[in-house]
Design an enzyme around this catalytic site. Structure first.
Site, PDB file in Angstrom:
ATOM      1  N   GLU A 262       0.779  -1.353   0.018  1.00 38.84           N
ATOM      2  CA  GLU A 262      -0.061  -0.149  -0.069  1.00 38.84           C
ATOM      3  C   GLU A 262       0.743   1.334   0.010  1.00 38.84           C
ATOM      4  O   GLU A 262       0.478   2.353  -0.993  1.00 38.84           O
ATOM      5  CB  GLU A 262      -0.866   0.230   1.227  1.00 38.84           C
ATOM      6  CG  GLU A 262      -1.841  -1.085   1.343  1.00 38.84           C
ATOM      7  CD  GLU A 262      -1.217  -2.309   2.079  1.00 38.84           C
ATOM      8  OE1 GLU A 262      -0.355  -2.094   2.611  1.00 38.84           O
ATOM      9  OE2 GLU A 262      -2.017  -3.383   1.828  1.00 38.84           O
ATOM     10  N   ASP A 304      29.573  23.365 -20.327  1.00 37.20           N
ATOM     11  CA  ASP A 304      30.263  24.513 -21.145  1.00 37.20           C
ATOM     12  C   ASP A 304      31.488  24.859 -20.225  1.00 37.20           C
ATOM     13  O   ASP A 304      31.539  24.365 -19.140  1.00 37.20           O
ATOM     14  CB  ASP A 304      29.433  25.672 -21.315  1.00 37.20           C
ATOM     15  CG  ASP A 304      28.445  26.109 -20.110  1.00 37.20           C
ATOM     16  OD1 ASP A 304      28.912  25.561 -18.832  1.00 37.20           O
ATOM     17  OD2 ASP A 304      27.526  26.987 -20.152  1.00 37.20           O
ATOM     18  N   ASP A 602      22.945  28.083 -20.918  1.00 37.42           N
ATOM     19  CA  ASP A 602      22.270  29.215 -19.995  1.00 37.42           C
ATOM     20  C   ASP A 602      21.773  30.196 -21.061  1.00 37.42           C
ATOM     21  O   ASP A 602      21.115  31.192 -20.718  1.00 37.42           O
ATOM     22  CB  ASP A 602      23.575  29.943 -19.343  1.00 37.42           C
ATOM     23  CG  ASP A 602      24.836  30.099 -20.257  1.00 37.42           C
ATOM     24  OD1 ASP A 602      24.824  30.206 -21.296  1.00 37.42           O
ATOM     25  OD2 ASP A 602      25.929  30.406 -19.878  1.00 37.42           O
ATOM     26  N   ASP A 606      20.118  27.729 -26.064  1.00 40.22           N
ATOM     27  CA  ASP A 606      20.198  26.339 -25.532  1.00 40.22           C
ATOM     28  C   ASP A 606      19.180  25.634 -25.258  1.00 40.22           C
ATOM     29  O   ASP A 606      19.337  24.263 -24.788  1.00 40.22           O
ATOM     30  CB  ASP A 606      21.300  26.694 -24.074  1.00 40.22           C
ATOM     31  CG  ASP A 606      22.619  27.189 -24.233  1.00 40.22           C
ATOM     32  OD1 ASP A 606      23.069  26.536 -25.558  1.00 40.22           O
ATOM     33  OD2 ASP A 606      23.209  27.878 -23.606  1.00 40.22           O
ATOM     34  N   THR A 699       3.027   0.462  10.754  1.00 39.71           N
ATOM     35  CA  THR A 699       4.506   0.471  11.073  1.00 39.71           C
ATOM     36  C   THR A 699       5.372   0.319   9.845  1.00 39.71           C
ATOM     37  O   THR A 699       6.405   0.867  10.002  1.00 39.71           O
ATOM     38  CB  THR A 699       4.686  -0.489  12.189  1.00 39.71           C
ATOM     39  OG1 THR A 699       4.546  -1.890  11.363  1.00 39.71           O
ATOM     40  CG2 THR A 699       3.742  -0.826  13.131  1.00 39.71           C
ATOM     41  N   ASP A 700       4.788  -0.263   8.703  1.00 35.83           N
ATOM     42  CA  ASP A 700       5.654  -0.311   7.734  1.00 35.83           C
ATOM     43  C   ASP A 700       6.242   0.824   6.986  1.00 35.83           C
ATOM     44  O   ASP A 700       7.277   1.073   6.604  1.00 35.83           O
ATOM     45  CB  ASP A 700       5.130  -1.369   6.575  1.00 35.83           C
ATOM     46  CG  ASP A 700       5.540  -2.695   6.874  1.00 35.83           C
ATOM     47  OD1 ASP A 700       6.062  -3.074   7.735  1.00 35.83           O
ATOM     48  OD2 ASP A 700       5.206  -3.687   5.753  1.00 35.83           O
TER      49      ASP A 700
HETATM   50  P1  ATP Z   1      30.873  28.793 -22.813  1.00 32.28           P
HETATM   51  O1  ATP Z   1      30.126  28.313 -23.989  1.00 32.28           O
HETATM   52  O2  ATP Z   1      32.014  27.510 -22.416  1.00 32.28           O
HETATM   53  O3  ATP Z   1      30.249  29.613 -21.954  1.00 32.28           O
HETATM   54  P2  ATP Z   1      31.873  31.074 -23.920  1.00 32.28           P
HETATM   55  O4  ATP Z   1      31.233  31.961 -22.948  1.00 32.28           O
HETATM   56  O5  ATP Z   1      33.184  31.568 -24.668  1.00 32.28           O
HETATM   57  O6  ATP Z   1      31.924  29.631 -23.602  1.00 32.28           O
HETATM   58  P3  ATP Z   1      30.189  32.407 -25.967  1.00 32.28           P
HETATM   59  O7  ATP Z   1      29.172  33.108 -24.976  1.00 32.28           O
HETATM   60  O8  ATP Z   1      29.280  31.623 -27.194  1.00 32.28           O
HETATM   61  O9  ATP Z   1      30.736  31.142 -25.103  1.00 32.28           O
HETATM   62  O10 ATP Z   1      31.341  33.272 -26.459  1.00 32.28           O
HETATM   63  C1  ATP Z   1      32.005  33.106 -27.641  1.00 32.28           C
HETATM   64  C2  ATP Z   1      33.057  33.967 -27.999  1.00 32.28           C
HETATM   65  O11 ATP Z   1      32.393  35.319 -27.867  1.00 32.28           O
HETATM   66  C3  ATP Z   1      34.088  34.283 -26.525  1.00 32.28           C
HETATM   67  O12 ATP Z   1      35.060  33.253 -26.902  1.00 32.28           O
HETATM   68  C4  ATP Z   1      34.374  35.648 -26.786  1.00 32.28           C
HETATM   69  O13 ATP Z   1      35.395  35.562 -27.601  1.00 32.28           O
HETATM   70  C5  ATP Z   1      33.165  36.236 -27.736  1.00 32.28           C
HETATM   71  N1  ATP Z   1      32.586  37.113 -26.466  1.00 32.28           N
HETATM   72  C6  ATP Z   1      32.060  36.624 -25.262  1.00 32.28           C
HETATM   73  N2  ATP Z   1      31.370  37.650 -24.932  1.00 32.28           N
HETATM   74  C7  ATP Z   1      31.211  38.766 -25.509  1.00 32.28           C
HETATM   75  C8  ATP Z   1      30.801  39.979 -25.597  1.00 32.28           C
HETATM   76  N3  ATP Z   1      30.137  40.385 -24.531  1.00 32.28           N
HETATM   77  N4  ATP Z   1      31.088  40.793 -26.388  1.00 32.28           N
HETATM   78  C9  ATP Z   1      31.861  40.355 -27.636  1.00 32.28           C
HETATM   79  N5  ATP Z   1      32.385  39.071 -27.721  1.00 32.28           N
HETATM   80  C10 ATP Z   1      32.197  38.381 -26.604  1.00 32.28           C
END
Ligand code: ATP
Length: 862
Positions: A262, A304, A602, A606, A699-700
């Protein structure tokens, strides 16, 4: 309906005092979460189960037949069972409720001139809200400014194609931002929003039943039906052979009750819910109960890099331009540090190239540094924060905030962003991004203060410089710009002039290396899928102790066919420069190989991969609302090590479920063996229906819940993950149930028949107590599926000891306390009977202990 509030000062937002006043006036910005389940409802629910209804009917029949004591006993057992069920379910419910509350999201607002993250519930009409891709729109907003804003309004309209929105238009609560940035003023909150008027939010946690629950529910139903059939058959046979019908009715009923586990489905739910609650202490929030159960079976973690393996606390350490390079000192977001070359410290004013690079870095930027209580804090994205800090270290003048006119926002697909700004002679397009896409769009390079055409040799030199930085584990950002005569924002940046690279360090989190070792020991593979450069990712992978035999870049992955990908996935592979959409393909390929995949993510893009993965893992701090909504598990600290801890917890819970399923079923098996054999032997009833109900219902359940709280056994993370198809019971489980059932059934029959000459009442009380004691002491054999108690510690589960003490106390009361004696029709036992019972109970503790010790000794030797 709420009216739109007067516009606040757009540059500084509402003041705190005004926001408080408006909050008091308009109430919190929330929609009533589904119906909250009242305690009374939970209590009533305890009395609606199929079995309980049968019992209530049985009590009625007993009453009608004049068996007042039986009727009362059944009634009491039903009530006691209901109370126990209520207490446990109430705990589970409050645990889930607490989890639900933790999932509240935050909104970015301007208040008192500062950008702040506040609880979405605290938003009030008039608040200035900043919106980014992946955000769920927190209230109805009137857009003030919008850059390439695209919104998914499917939650409201059902239309799944994102719509573009411009300044002046309205954004609705509950829709999600797919791309672009925007600023808007809250027009309506809570129930006054469009969404609030047409819908109620149902997003409560964990209400879906899990695969395991369904599997067990089915098992319980099947056993219930079988029990009814067997009971009817035996009852019918008994009556046909001339036994009194009332007695046979009660026997049939007790048999049915003995057969049905049960408490099982309820115990599973309670275990999973309490487990999910316990996981929060490990910084992992399970959004669905499934997650906990599936986690234990995870065989691959796709993770990532930025923020999960690393700290996501970026510091710029190197600047490389075509004709010079600088080192940067200082750590974190504290601007106390310097940019220095061979000849010593430099400032923007000393070097026109550096000045241009820092200016572009500042204009292509949304981060800010603020000083609070003597501490420097960064508001915004870490990569951008590091660039602002760098500009402070180079004494670069801060550009006027409104020089920026339009923006092509950053996305993980484009890997770059651009801002069109007013310059001294016309307009300048400032671009920053990953080196590959930026360099691809450069036709010139800045040398000695002027743009010169970018030749092949210089391109090679820049590629080499970039590789060198990446090989040192630096995240590299390229900066470039273009002067243009008009003020139109191009769709694709082209003809840029390359200014330089900035290398950022993002140190690996210290907990990650041990977590990766633990995952490896547990037979779980770790695959890094990152948007960052191959060399950077490889360097970080090496630092955290991951083997990388092959690196596949995004373009190579696109060119690869499914077979190629499948082969690659059998080795130590790392994916670099991937776009989010590619994660979906990787998950699918892994699942085709029967892997159970945990996947982190994130961003907005994704979400499909998170949904497809067996366990989608989103980030609590860094992640977007969209990713969190798609995920099964949210990491409150964004940390890879938390995934491994959650897997350990998942394994513990799944194992505990297996333990108490075996335990409960073997207890029931013993009762069935005793009842059926006794019926064949033709003796008087060995247990009364009320006694069986007492054992099974009162009890169980308590013991089983305590078993569900058993700690993880040593060695649990040194075994490979369980196969997807592993049944809850399996052959070993059935054999265990059979062995325990036969022994306890036979032993209680022996007690019964040995004492029968001294009176039926005494013999039955002794057999009843014997069965109860056997069931309780055999729980030690089920505390671990493999290890003897001498290894896991006899007293390491105090709750179980507490449950045992309570149930044994209840049994003593059942045979010595007059009211219970009357109800359960028992008699007091003497020392001889107790002695006999204890002697027969001893093997139930000792034999499994010795057998397990021998097995673990043998497996340790081999
Ligand atoms: P992960 O996927 O492991 O989180 P990540 O954050 O490097 O890695 P992305 O966010 O796709 O992955 O970023 C890819 C690349 O874009 C980065 O390696 C960087 O060179 C460039 N990048 C990251 N943030 C910015 C930003 N705010 N403006 C311009 N270029 C950026």
């Amino acid at each position: 309906m709420q009216t739109d509030a007067p516009p606040p000062d757009r540059a500084s937002g509402l003041t705190d005092a005004e926001a408080r006043a408006r909050l008091a006036r308009h109430g919190p910005n929330r929609l009533e979460r589904g119906r909250k389940i009242s305690p009374l409802r939970i209590l009533l629910r305890q009395f609606t189960g199929f079995l309980v209804l049968i019992l209530i009917v049985a009590a009625g029949i007993a009453l009608a037949l004049g068996e007042r004591i039986d009727a009362l006993a059944i009634g009491l057992v039903v009530v006691l069972n209901g109370i126990l069920g209520f207490v446990q379910e109430w705990r589970a419910e409050t645990a889930l409720d607490a989890l639900g509350r933790m999932m509240a999201s935050a909104a970015r607002v301007l208040r008192d001139g500062e950008e702040r993250l506040i609880d979405t519930e605290d938003l009030v009409p008039g608040d200035v809200v900043i919106i980014e891709p992946g955000d769920r729109v927190p209230a109805d907003l009137n857009l003030d400014a919008a850059a390439h804003l695209k919104v998914d309004e499917s939650a409201l309209t059902g239309e799944s194609v994102p719509v573009a929105k411009a300044a002046g238009e309205r954004l609705f609560m509950g829709t999600t931002v797919v791309a672009g940035r925007a600023e808007g003023v809250v027009a309506a909150t809570g129930a006054a929003t469009e969404f609030g008027q047409i819908a109620t939010l149902t997003g409560a946690v964990g209400t879906k039943t899990t695969h395991l629950q369904r599997q067990l529910g089915r098992l319980a139903r099947q056993m219930g039906l079988a029990a009814l059939a067997v009971a009817a058959l035996i009852g019918g046979l008994g009556v046909a052979t001339g036994r009194p019908p009332v007695e046979m009715f009660m026997t049939a009923l007790s048999l049915a009750v003995a057969l049905v586990p049960e408490g099982l489905p309820a115990v599973v739910t309670i275990t999973l819910a309490l487990g999910a609650h316990a996981m929060v202490r490990q910084r992992a929030l399970a959004r669905r109960l499934q997650a906990v159960e599936t986690l234990g079976a995870a065989s691959v973690i796709c993770t990532d890099k930025t923020g999960t393996l690393t700290e996501d606390r970026m510091t710029a350490t190197r600047i490389v331009m075509a004709d010079r390079a600088y080192e940067v000192s200082g750590t974190g977001y504290d601007p106390a540090g310097h940019i220095a070359g061979h000849a010593g410290r430099v400032r923007a004013a000393d070097d026109a190239g550096l000045a241009a690079l820092l200016e572009t870095a500042l204009i292509c930027n949304h981060a800010r540094l603020v000083r609070r209580g003597g501490q420097w804090q960064m508001v915004g994205e870490p990569t951008e924060g590091a660039l602002v800090t760098l500009a402070y270290k180079g004494w670069a003048p801060l550009p006027d905030r409104d020089v920026a006119e339009a923006e092509l926002p950053f996305s993980s697909d484009r890997k770059r962003m651009s801002v069109l700004a007013r310059g001294p002679d016309g307009h300048i397009l400032h671009t920053k991004g990953a080196p590959e896409p930026v360099l691809d769009r450069c036709s010139h390079v800045w040398i000695e203060g002027a743009p010169v055409p970018l030749g092949a040799a210089m391109r090679r030199q820049l590629d080499r410089e970039y590789e060198e930085m990446a090989a040192d584990g630096l995240r590299v950002i390229a900066l470039a710009r273009r002067v243009q005569s008009n003020d139109t924002l191009p769709h694709d940046e082209a003809g840029l002039c390359f200014l330089g690279f900035v290398g950022l360090i993002d140190p690996p989190r210290p907990e990650v290396a041990p977590a990766i070792r633990a995952a490896r020991a547990a037979g779980i593979r770790v695959i890094v899928i990152t948007g960052d450069a191959a060399l950077t990712a490889q360097a970080i992978a090496r630092q955290v102790g991951l083997n990388v035999a092959q690196v596949i870049r995004g373009e190579a992955l696109d060119a690869m066919d499914d077979d190629g990908l499948r082969v690659a996935l059998t080795g130590d592979v790392l994916f670099a420069r991937t776009a989010p959409a590619q994660k979906l393909r990787i998950v699918t390929a892994l699942q085709d190989q029967s892997q159970i995949v945990a996947m982190t993510g994130d961003g907005v893009n994704d979400a499909p991969a998170l949904k497809k993965a067996d366990i989608g893992v989103a980030m609590g701090e860094r992640g977007t609302d969209v990713a969190r909504d798609a995920a099964d598990l949210v990491l409150l600290d964004d940390n890879f090590a938390t995934i491994v801890r959650a897997i350990r917890e998942g394994r513990r819970q799944y194992e505990n479920v297996r333990k108490f399923v075996r335990y409960l079923l073997s207890s029931n098996a013993g009762e069935v063996v005793a009842l059926v054999v006794n019926l064949i032997l033709g003796g008087p009833l060995i247990f009364l229906a009320t006694q069986i109900l007492w054992m099974n219902l009162v009890t169980d359940g308590l013991t089983a819940v305590a078993l569900g709280l058993e700690k993880s056994t040593p060695g649990q993370m040194e075994r490979p993950p369980r196969p997807r198809s592993q049944p809850i019971l399996g052959r070993g489980g059935l054999l265990t149930i059979l062995v325990f059932g036969s022994y306890t059934g036979a032993a209680s029959l022996w007690v019964f028949y040995t004492l029968l000459p001294m009176g039926e009442g005494l013999a039955r009380s002794a057999a009843f107590t014997a069965m109860m004691i056997f069931e309780k002491v055999s729980v030690f054999a089920f505390r671990s599926l493999h290890l003897p108690c001498s290894r896991i510690g006899w007293v390491s589960n105090p709750l179980l000891l507490g449950a045992l003490a309570i149930t044994l106390g209840a049994q003593v009361a059942a045979i010595y306390w007059p009211p219970l004696q009357t109800l359960l029709q028992t008699q007091a036992l003497g020392w001889t009977e107790w002695w006999m019972i204890l002697m027969l109970a001893l093997p139930l503790v000792l034999v499994p202990e010795v057998v397990k010790a021998l097995i673990s000794w043998r497996s340790a030797r081999s």
